[in-house]
Design an enzyme around this catalytic site. Sequence first.
Site, mmCIF file in Angstrom:
data_model
loop_
_atom_site.group_PDB
_atom_site.id
_atom_site.type_symbol
_atom_site.label_atom_id
_atom_site.label_comp_id
_atom_site.label_asym_id
_atom_site.label_seq_id
_atom_site.Cartn_x
_atom_site.Cartn_y
_atom_site.Cartn_z
ATOM 1 N N PHE A 298 -7.011 9.410 2.138
ATOM 2 C CA PHE A 298 -7.231 10.425 3.164
ATOM 3 C C PHE A 298 -5.966 10.718 3.973
ATOM 4 O O PHE A 298 -6.023 11.389 5.006
ATOM 5 C CB PHE A 298 -8.368 9.999 4.093
ATOM 6 C CG PHE A 298 -9.654 9.692 3.363
ATOM 7 C CD1 PHE A 298 -10.047 10.444 2.267
ATOM 8 C CD2 PHE A 298 -10.468 8.640 3.769
ATOM 9 C CE1 PHE A 298 -11.230 10.164 1.582
ATOM 10 C CE2 PHE A 298 -11.646 8.354 3.099
ATOM 11 C CZ PHE A 298 -12.034 9.109 2.001
ATOM 12 N N TYR B 62 -4.178 -9.061 4.652
ATOM 13 C CA TYR B 62 -5.239 -8.406 5.428
ATOM 14 C C TYR B 62 -5.944 -9.380 6.372
ATOM 15 O O TYR B 62 -6.625 -8.955 7.305
ATOM 16 C CB TYR B 62 -6.274 -7.770 4.499
ATOM 17 C CG TYR B 62 -5.724 -6.717 3.560
ATOM 18 C CD1 TYR B 62 -4.455 -6.164 3.750
ATOM 19 C CD2 TYR B 62 -6.465 -6.280 2.466
ATOM 20 C CE1 TYR B 62 -3.946 -5.207 2.884
ATOM 21 C CE2 TYR B 62 -5.960 -5.324 1.597
ATOM 22 C CZ TYR B 62 -4.711 -4.802 1.802
ATOM 23 O OH TYR B 62 -4.215 -3.854 0.933
ATOM 24 N N SER C 73 -5.055 4.807 0.607
ATOM 25 C CA SER C 73 -4.858 5.804 1.665
ATOM 26 C C SER C 73 -5.140 7.213 1.148
ATOM 27 O O SER C 73 -4.363 8.144 1.384
ATOM 28 C CB SER C 73 -3.443 5.703 2.260
ATOM 29 O OG SER C 73 -3.229 4.442 2.845
ATOM 30 N N SER D 111 -5.742 7.199 7.858
ATOM 31 C CA SER D 111 -5.694 5.738 7.840
ATOM 32 C C SER D 111 -4.663 5.155 8.805
ATOM 33 O O SER D 111 -4.682 3.948 9.056
ATOM 34 C CB SER D 111 -5.369 5.257 6.418
ATOM 35 O OG SER D 111 -6.347 5.670 5.496
ATOM 36 N N PHE D 112 -3.766 5.978 9.332
ATOM 37 C CA PHE D 112 -2.628 5.445 10.074
ATOM 38 C C PHE D 112 -2.635 5.810 11.559
ATOM 39 O O PHE D 112 -1.816 5.316 12.311
ATOM 40 C CB PHE D 112 -1.325 5.917 9.414
ATOM 41 C CG PHE D 112 -1.192 5.420 8.006
ATOM 42 C CD1 PHE D 112 -0.637 4.186 7.747
ATOM 43 C CD2 PHE D 112 -1.669 6.172 6.939
ATOM 44 C CE1 PHE D 112 -0.532 3.708 6.454
ATOM 45 C CE2 PHE D 112 -1.574 5.707 5.645
ATOM 46 C CZ PHE D 112 -1.012 4.467 5.396
ATOM 47 N N SER E 287 -15.598 2.267 4.529
ATOM 48 C CA SER E 287 -16.351 2.806 5.659
ATOM 49 C C SER E 287 -17.349 1.761 6.113
ATOM 50 O O SER E 287 -17.831 0.952 5.315
ATOM 51 C CB SER E 287 -17.080 4.097 5.261
ATOM 52 O OG SER E 287 -17.853 4.567 6.345
ATOM 53 N N ASP F 202 -10.951 -4.573 -3.036
ATOM 54 C CA ASP F 202 -9.501 -4.685 -3.058
ATOM 55 C C ASP F 202 -9.029 -5.402 -1.809
ATOM 56 O O ASP F 202 -9.099 -4.861 -0.700
ATOM 57 C CB ASP F 202 -8.873 -3.290 -3.138
ATOM 58 C CG ASP F 202 -7.355 -3.349 -3.171
ATOM 59 O OD1 ASP F 202 -6.809 -3.521 -4.273
ATOM 60 O OD2 ASP F 202 -6.730 -3.233 -2.098
ATOM 61 N N ASN G 186 3.220 -0.371 -5.107
ATOM 62 C CA ASN G 186 4.362 0.206 -4.395
ATOM 63 C C ASN G 186 5.653 0.189 -5.207
ATOM 64 O O ASN G 186 6.750 0.180 -4.646
ATOM 65 C CB ASN G 186 4.561 -0.507 -3.048
ATOM 66 C CG ASN G 186 3.367 -0.342 -2.129
ATOM 67 O OD1 ASN G 186 2.957 0.769 -1.822
ATOM 68 N ND2 ASN G 186 2.775 -1.466 -1.707
ATOM 69 N N HIS H 271 2.289 -7.198 -4.099
ATOM 70 C CA HIS H 271 1.979 -6.278 -3.014
ATOM 71 C C HIS H 271 3.110 -5.275 -2.755
ATOM 72 O O HIS H 271 2.883 -4.066 -2.680
ATOM 73 C CB HIS H 271 1.671 -7.080 -1.739
ATOM 74 C CG HIS H 271 0.836 -6.357 -0.747
ATOM 75 N ND1 HIS H 271 -0.078 -6.993 0.070
ATOM 76 C CD2 HIS H 271 0.759 -5.050 -0.406
ATOM 77 C CE1 HIS H 271 -0.683 -6.103 0.849
ATOM 78 N NE2 HIS H 271 -0.177 -4.918 0.577
ATOM 79 N N LYS I 237 -3.696 -9.742 -3.792
ATOM 80 C CA LYS I 237 -2.268 -9.417 -3.895
ATOM 81 C C LYS I 237 -1.387 -10.590 -3.474
ATOM 82 O O LYS I 237 -1.752 -11.380 -2.596
ATOM 83 C CB LYS I 237 -1.953 -8.205 -3.005
ATOM 84 C CG LYS I 237 -2.803 -6.978 -3.303
ATOM 85 C CD LYS I 237 -2.457 -5.827 -2.370
ATOM 86 C CE LYS I 237 -3.381 -4.641 -2.597
ATOM 87 N NZ LYS I 237 -4.748 -4.895 -2.084
#
Length: 320
Positions: free
Chosen positions: A217, A50, A215, A221-222, A272, A45, A167, A112, A79
């Site tokens: 987790f 990015y 996200s 992530s932030f 990861s 993705d 979103n 996006h 995106k």
Amino acid sequence: MSSPTIKLNNGQEMPQVGFGLWKVDKADCADIVYNAIKTGYRLFDGACDYGNEKEAGEGVARAIQDSLCTRSDLFIVSKLWNSFHDPERVAPICKKQLKDWDLDYFDLYIIHFPISLKYVDPSVRYPPGFTDENGNITPGKATLESTYHAMEELVDQGLTRSIGVSNYNGALMLDLLRYARIRPATLQIEHHPYLVQQKLLDLCQREGIAVTAYSSFGPQSFRDLGMKLGHNTPLLFDHPVITKIAEKHGKTPAQVLLRWATQRGIAVIPKSKSEGRLRQNLENMGFDLNKEELEEISGLDRRLRFNDPLNYGVPIPIFA
């Protein structure tokens, strides 16, 4: 080792567990993508925002050259950024992104964010951002409907096999379904136990639209972005509900969080650098949570959204 797939509403098969390229450093990206393919990942993705699509494509090319996979084995997602919403800008930027990836087509190309911003020529600044060439946040003039119709033309031209959105809220999804000639195959949203969005999930299920969670987790992530909300929110990895369930099943908290999503039919795109964690994330479907455990995790919902422009100091109230 591979991921089960989700059948999209156009008949295409999408891996349910993929690899998200957000925040993957350019210097490491090619090697990370190559190793992820070697581990068994087939969905990647990405996004022009990015800033690592060229490097991701290099990893894909190397994996194909080394016979780890073929192009048809892979499911590549990218995106459309906010500053390319003008209908005449959609195909050119998609073609640029395909060139960066060194691909002939995307498997899925999605909007996006549901916001149009002023066009900035890629030769002036790339990857793009929320501001224009003068550092201002300037709204664009494209409507979401006009942008989506341009996305449909990408399918007609063979530049992407599926299209979707990211979103979007329920109202925007309902509006989109009124004018879509090609129904969106997927909706990608922030989704974790602190932000469940169950009514939006129910809507997508009724309409046959697959949901991809990013996200997974939560605040994890932030935190490295310096976001105050991320630092002030307890990590899901340490939450007693999650750790209790993980211990019971002999799994990691990350595997429990991913399985909570995948067992409910949602696709996930964790990432990861560690080969061990890559494998663990891909193996999240090797166990089942019972109904009470699923409900207990969903009960952690705080309606807490991290990936909101306002949290980055960008005054665009998309989720207001």
